[in-house]
Design an enzyme around this catalytic site. Structure first.
Site, PDB file in Angstrom:
ATOM      1  N   ARG A   1       0.771  -1.113   0.098  1.00 33.74           N
ATOM      2  CA  ARG A   1      -0.066   0.042   0.079  1.00 33.74           C
ATOM      3  C   ARG A   1       0.887   1.394  -0.063  1.00 33.74           C
ATOM      4  NH1 ARG A   1      -0.844   4.621   2.388  1.00 33.74           N
ATOM      5  NH2 ARG A   1      -0.276   3.834   4.487  1.00 33.74           N
ATOM      6  N   ASP A   2       1.414   1.779   1.142  1.00 33.68           N
ATOM      7  CA  ASP A   2       2.297   2.862   1.186  1.00 33.68           C
ATOM      8  C   ASP A   2       3.523   2.824   0.422  1.00 33.68           C
ATOM      9  OD1 ASP A   2       2.844   5.417   2.415  1.00 33.68           O
ATOM     10  OD2 ASP A   2       4.388   4.565   3.596  1.00 33.68           O
TER      11      ASP A   2
ATOM     12  N   HIS B   1       6.679   4.694  12.347  1.00 32.54           N
ATOM     13  CA  HIS B   1       6.696   4.533  10.807  1.00 32.54           C
ATOM     14  C   HIS B   1       7.969   5.744  10.298  1.00 32.54           C
ATOM     15  CE1 HIS B   1       4.315   4.068   6.896  1.00 32.54           C
ATOM     16  NE2 HIS B   1       5.456   5.226   6.631  1.00 32.54           N
TER      17      HIS B   1
ATOM     18  N   HIS C   1      10.623   7.028   7.384  1.00 31.87           N
ATOM     19  CA  HIS C   1      11.181   6.888   6.411  1.00 31.87           C
ATOM     20  C   HIS C   1      12.679   7.428   6.368  1.00 31.87           C
ATOM     21  CE1 HIS C   1       7.395   7.618   3.703  1.00 31.87           C
ATOM     22  NE2 HIS C   1       7.351   6.541   4.664  1.00 31.87           N
TER      23      HIS C   1
ATOM     24  N   CYS D   1      10.255   8.988  -1.691  1.00 26.83           N
ATOM     25  CA  CYS D   1       9.779  10.124  -1.011  1.00 26.83           C
ATOM     26  C   CYS D   1       9.491  11.199  -1.991  1.00 26.83           C
ATOM     27  CB  CYS D   1      10.987  10.777  -0.150  1.00 26.83           C
ATOM     28  SG  CYS D   1      10.233  12.215   0.782  1.00 26.83           S
TER      29      CYS D   1
ATOM     30  N   ASN E   1      10.212   4.863   2.427  1.00 28.38           N
ATOM     31  CA  ASN E   1      10.190   3.745   3.467  1.00 28.38           C
ATOM     32  C   ASN E   1      11.416   2.914   3.730  1.00 28.38           C
ATOM     33  OD1 ASN E   1       7.245   3.684   4.139  1.00 28.38           O
ATOM     34  ND2 ASN E   1       6.967   3.384   1.975  1.00 28.38           N
TER      35      ASN E   1
END
Length: 298
Positions: A13-14, A205, A207, A238, A247
């Site tokens: 997803r992300d 979470h 990055h 990003c 990520n």
């Protein structure tokens, strides 16, 4: 006694929603199933959002309908509003996620409303989920920095995280959306938020835009956090820093934790194979240092 850390796999997803190219339904389904087979107990399956705004997440309903769900594995989907929730409910989603932000500018540009308005939008989603026995996970974006406002203070994060938790989110994932945070900033953030939300209900979470993600994960571990989001092969760049990584790679997180004495339940070899497979489909090198090192070692 060995402590357990849960890795929430966000690649399907992300990760994919921030990749330039879209992949077809069958590839998404296989990716989700491979990740579950590799021991991931939570694998984001998709997002019920407008394909006009996030074309990579089109057909999330078809993906979720086709995935062979493993017992004991959760498949969260993003549902920013009631329309999204109804779509998720139609495919028997077991967990849904709502997204808030700690930055007013980011909230306005990302979801076209203020932070306060976004929280009001989430209330009916969370209430409906409660009545249907569906768990809700809350995300807070820009917890350590914003592409429009710069630094974000913990004082701006606390009320958003608390509001989501008080409404019924079982877990609040704190997202360093642009990857600018450092370990000391992460410690200060966790300490501040843990004053309003139990640390057991917090997730990180981070990055890796500035190469700080693993260091920040370890800072959060030191503060008692035991759940972290990551993406196989570091899927998802990003969008606010051209060419930068987004990520943190799941392989790198699993390797670091396991070698340090924590249990993740992840089969690293299977995860690396999945990383190589999806990277080949996307026509790029794996975004994981662990996977690249294993490839070099033959």
């Amino acid at each position: 006694m060995t402590q357990h850390v849960t890795i929430v796999e966000v690649g399907p997803r992300d990760g994919l929603q921030n990749e330039k190219q879209s992949v077809d339904v069958s590839t998404k389904v296989e990716l989700i199933e491979r990740l579950a087979h590799a021991g991931m107990k939570s694998v984001e399956g998709g997002a019920f959002v407008s394909p006009k705004w996030v074309p990579q997440m089109a057909a999330s309903d078809e993906v979720m309908s086709k995935v062979k769900r493993e017992k004991g594995v959760s498949y969260p989907v993003l549902t920013p509003n009631m329309k999204g929730f109804e779509g998720a409910r139609a495919v028997n989603a077991d967990t849904v996620a709502v997204f808030g932000a700690a930055s007013e500018s980011f909230s306005q540009k990302n979801i076209n409303c203020s932070i306060e308005e976004s929280i009001e939008r989430f209330k009916p989603v969370i209430e409906a989920a409660k009545s249907d026995g569906i768990r809700v996970r809350g995300y807070v974006s820009c917890v350590l920095g914003c592409p429009y406002e710069g630094n974000v203070s913990p004082a701006a994060v606390v009320p958003v995280a608390k509001a989501l938790f008080d409404m019924g989110c079982y877990e609040i994932s704190l997202g360093d959306t642009i990857g600018v945070g450092t370990p000391e900033e992460t410690r200060a953030l966790i300490r501040a938020v843990a004053g309003a939300v139990p640390v057991r209900a917090l997730a990180g979470h981070f990055h890796d835009t500035y190469g700080q993600a693993l260091a920040n994960i370890w800072a959060a571990v030191d503060e008692g956090v035991r759940v972290f989001d990551s993406s196989v092969s570091g899927l998802g760049g990003c969008p606010y820093a051209k060419g930068a990584s987004g990520n943190v790679a799941s392989e790198d997180v699993a390797y670091s934790l396991e070698r340090s004495g924590f249990a993740t339940g992840v089969d690293l070899d299977a995860l690396i194979k999945t990383s190589i497979w999806i990277s080949e489909i996307l026509g790029r090198k794996p975004g994981s240092k662990v996977t690249l090192a294993r490839q070099s070692a033959g």
